[in-house]
Scaffold this active site. Sequence first.
Site, PDB file in Angstrom:
ATOM      1  N   ASP A 199     103.495  -4.859   0.890  1.00 20.68           N
ATOM      2  CA  ASP A 199     103.882  -4.249   2.158  1.00 20.68           C
ATOM      3  C   ASP A 199     105.260  -4.795   2.531  1.00 20.68           C
ATOM      4  O   ASP A 199     105.842  -5.628   1.837  1.00 20.68           O
ATOM      5  CB  ASP A 199     102.820  -4.550   3.234  1.00 20.68           C
ATOM      6  CG  ASP A 199     102.846  -3.497   4.341  1.00 20.68           C
ATOM      7  OD1 ASP A 199     101.804  -3.253   4.964  1.00 20.68           O
ATOM      8  OD2 ASP A 199     103.919  -2.896   4.557  1.00 20.68           O
ATOM      9  N   GLU A 210     100.919   0.073  14.437  1.00 19.64           N
ATOM     10  CA  GLU A 210     100.593  -1.253  13.941  1.00 19.64           C
ATOM     11  C   GLU A 210     100.198  -2.196  15.073  1.00 19.64           C
ATOM     12  O   GLU A 210      99.610  -1.769  16.076  1.00 19.64           O
ATOM     13  CB  GLU A 210     101.758  -1.782  13.096  1.00 19.64           C
ATOM     14  CG  GLU A 210     102.085  -0.835  11.928  1.00 19.64           C
ATOM     15  CD  GLU A 210     103.033  -1.419  10.914  1.00 19.64           C
ATOM     16  OE1 GLU A 210     103.891  -0.676  10.417  1.00 19.64           O
ATOM     17  OE2 GLU A 210     102.916  -2.608  10.580  1.00 19.64           O
TER      18      GLU A 210
HETATM   19  C1  GLC Z   1     104.559  -1.024   7.343  1.00 20.56           C
HETATM   20  C2  GLC Z   1     103.091  -0.763   7.148  1.00 20.56           C
HETATM   21  C3  GLC Z   1     102.759   0.039   5.930  1.00 20.56           C
HETATM   22  C4  GLC Z   1     103.896   0.984   5.607  1.00 20.56           C
HETATM   23  C5  GLC Z   1     105.119   0.152   5.259  1.00 20.56           C
HETATM   24  C6  GLC Z   1     106.341   1.032   4.982  1.00 20.56           C
HETATM   25  O1  GLC Z   1     104.763  -2.324   7.815  1.00 20.56           O
HETATM   26  O2  GLC Z   1     102.220  -1.882   7.181  1.00 20.56           O
HETATM   27  O3  GLC Z   1     101.537   0.749   6.196  1.00 20.56           O
HETATM   28  O4  GLC Z   1     103.543   1.813   4.507  1.00 20.56           O
HETATM   29  O5  GLC Z   1     105.435  -0.796   6.258  1.00 20.56           O
HETATM   30  O6  GLC Z   1     106.719   1.722   6.141  1.00 20.56           O
END
Ligand code: GLC
Length: 646
Positions: A328, A531
Site C-alpha cells: 500500500d 480511509e
Molecule cells: C491508499 C489506500 C489503498 C489505495 C492506495 C492507492 O492509501 O489504502 O486502498 O489503493 O492508497 O491510492
Amino acid sequence: MKRTHVSFLLLSILLLTACGRAASTPAPSPASPTQPAPASPAAAPVQSVDERVAALLTQMTLAEKIGQMTQAEKGSIAPRDVTRYFIGSVLSGGGGSPPSNTPEDWLAMVNGYQEAALATRLGIPLLYGVDAVHGHAAVVGATVFPHNVGLGAADDPQLMRRIGQATAAEMAATGIRWNFAPVVAVPQDIRWGRTYEAFGEDPALVSRLAAPYIEGLQNGAADQPFADPATVAASAKHFVADGGTAFGSANTANMGVQYLLDQGDAPIDEATLRALHLPPYQAAVDAGAATVMASFSSVNGVKMHANRDLLTGVLRDELGFSGFVVSDWQGIDQIPGDYYSDVVTAINAGIDMVMTPYDYKRFIDTLIQAVERGDVTQERIDEAVGRVLRVKFALGLFDGDPMQPGAPLEVVGSSEHRDLAREAVRQSLVLLKNEGNTLPLIEDTPLIYVGGEAADDIGIQIGGWSTQWQGEAGDITEGTTILDGIRQVSKPGSNVVHDAAGRFDGFTDAQGRQLLADVGVAVAAERPYAEGVGDSADLALPPADLAMVQRMRDSSRRLVVVVLAGRPVDITDLLPLADAVVVAWLPGSEGAGVADGLFGHSPFTGTLPYTWPRSADQLPFNFANLPAEGSAAPLFPAGFGLTSEP
Ligand code: GLC
C-alpha cells in the site's frame, strides 16, 4: 487435487492461452527482446508465458528488474524518470487526475508515461493503476456506481459482474489496466472509515460479490481473463484482516485527524482469521485475481507488510495465489526499523511491487544495495519481477500497442453504464420503516417539500474516492441528484420545492400559517470521507441535518427520511420522527435511482449488509452473542429490509 494446484494450473492455462494466442499474433514491430518474432509458417513454436518471462529476465539488468518492482505516483514522477529508472508502474492516488479532468486528458496522461516506459532499452510496457472502487470516479463524466456498502445491500452477484465489466471498460478507455479493487475486507466495527468500501460484515456475502466483480473486471465480455482488451487487472485488498482492527488501536493521523481503527491492529486468533477474513481471498484467488494489495494494518502486532507467514505462507502456499502482491501507499515505511530494514523485510515477506509514491529513487537504490549485500537474493528479485511480468504478458501489454486504449472514449459515462448504475441504486435501497403506507409516493402529490443539502448534491451522494481522495460536496461530475430524480418522476401538477435547511417559511396560507406539505422528503447524510479520516467514535449525522429533519417533521403531513451514509449511523432519535425511512448508502452519480424507489418504480429489495446499532456505545458487537431483543439488541439486524411491491 489440492486447490493450490487447481488454481495455479487454471491460471497457467489461462495465461498460456491468452499469451499463446497473443504470441501467435504477428507482432506489429520487428522481433525485439520483448516482442515475439513475427509468426510465419516456419516460425518457432509459440512461446509460453513462462518461457517469455524467463527469456526476458535473462536480458534484464538488476536496475531494470528492480524498476519493475517500483510504483511511483504520477504527481511525483516525470515521464523521463520512468525511462531513466525503468519504472514498471505508475498510479494516480485518490483523485489524481490530469490538470483538465477529462477522459481524453486521462488517456493522454497515461500514454505519456507508457511512451516513456516503451522508450527503455527493453521496452517493457508500464502498468498504470487507479482506485476505480465504485466506477472510474476520479474522472469527471465517468459513471459512478454505488459504493460497495450499497452493493452489499443489493446482494446481486450478476450485477457485480456487470459493474466490474463496465468499470473496466471505462478504465481501459483511458489507458488504465489495473484497478486497486475490490476491497474484500470483512468489517467487524462499522466505526471504521472504510466500512463503505467493503460489501458487509459476513464473509460469505463478501465472497459471493467480490468474485463476480473480479471476473467482470478481468474477463470483460469474454470468458477468459484479458481476452477482451476492455479489461483490467483486479487487486483484492487489503490483505489481510484490515476490517478486524480494534477501536483505538490506530496510530496514524492524516489531514489533522487521528485515526481510530484504520491501519490499526487486529487482535484476532487464527480461528477468527480463517473464519472471517481469509475466505474472501480464497474466493478472489479462485476468481483469478491478478494482484493482491497488502494491508497497512497489523495482525496481533505484526505489520502485514512484514508478515511473511501470511503474505507468503498462507496467501501463496495455502490459498494458491500466483499473481503479484503490491504494497500500500508507503506501506513498507510503517514497518518498525530503519528504511533499509523496511525494504529487506517487506521484499522477503512477499511484497513484489512497492507503492513508493515519492521516494522511488531511494527505494531503488536501497533494494540494489540489499541485493549486493545478499540481504535480498537475486532469486527473490527474479521471483517478484517474474510475477509482475507474467501479469503484464497476460494483459497482452507486450502484444499489440499498449498505447491503444482497450475501449473507445465514448464508453466513459455512457447511457448504458448509467442505466446499469441506476439499476444498482434501486437494488441497493433498504426500507427500514414504512408506516401508513407512506411509500410509494404518488407522482401527482400536490406539494412535496424536499429538505437537506444532500438532496441536491452529487458530491455528497458519491462520497469518498471521487474526483478527490476524500470526496467533496458540490456539483463535481455529471449525473442526477435525488432531487433531480424526484422532479423527473413527479407529474406537472405536483409542486416540488427544495430547501437545504428544510425551511419553507414562504409557503403560507391566506392567514399566513405555514402550508403543510402533503409529503416531506428529508435527506440526511454523512459528508464525504475516505480511509481513517472517516473513523468515527459516535456515528453521528451532522446536527444541521438532524435539525432539518425536525423542521420537515413540523411542516409535512407525511415525512420520508432518506439516509445517505457509508455505514449504519445513529438514527435512534430520527426514527420516531419519520413515517418512512430509506437507506440509500452512497448511491454514486445516478441519484435519480433513489426516486425510482420512493415512487414505487422499483420494489424495495435491499437488505442490511451490516448490523445497525442503537448507538455507537453498543460497539464492537459481540456477534457470537448478539441479543435479539431488548435495549442490548441492535436497532436492526444484518439482513433486515422491508419489501414493497411497486
Ligand atoms: C491508499 C489506500 C489503498 C489505495 C492506495 C492507492 O492509501 O489504502 O486502498 O489503493 O492508497 O491510492
